[in-house]
Design a protein around this motif. Structure first.
Motif: not given
Length: 110
Positions: A68-70, A110
């Motif tokens: 996940s980037s967030r 996300r």
């Protein structure tokens, strides 16, 4: 990239049908009562029957490359249904991407 969060009881298999098992490094954050998977966790694989020229070369672990980037949990990126990983042999030879078959349906990231 978005997708449902992976957790201990998510069904993840190697490209050859071996069953992956999550060994969580931390268990504080949970979804559906199960610890959430992070980049720091270890995925081991059992039951892979892959061979190369007659030599057994089974998948034994998963190396996740796109978490996940967030979402981070205790400073580690969470793993999502759409996260990209590579199944590897004991010799660290890439064997193909893991398949996330079943995952919880409540928490999306996300």
């Amino acid at each position: 990239m978005s997708g449902n969060l992976l957790h201990v009881n998510a069904t993840v298999v190697c490209p050859h049908g071996g069953q992956a098992t999550l060994l969580p490094a931390r268990t504080r954050v949970r979804v559906s009562g199960q610890p959430v998977a992070t980049l720091a966790d270890t995925y081991t694989i059992a039951g892979c029957s892959f061979t190369v020229s007659g030599k057994p070369q089974p998948c034994v672990t998963i190396k996740w490359v796109t978490p996940s980037s967030r979402i981070t949990l205790d400073g580690q990126p969470a793993l999502l249904q759409g996260s990209v990983g590579l199944c590897q042999s004991a010799e660290q030879v890439p064997q193909g991407p893991p398949n996330v078959v079943v995952v919880q349906q409540r928490a999306v990231g996300r």
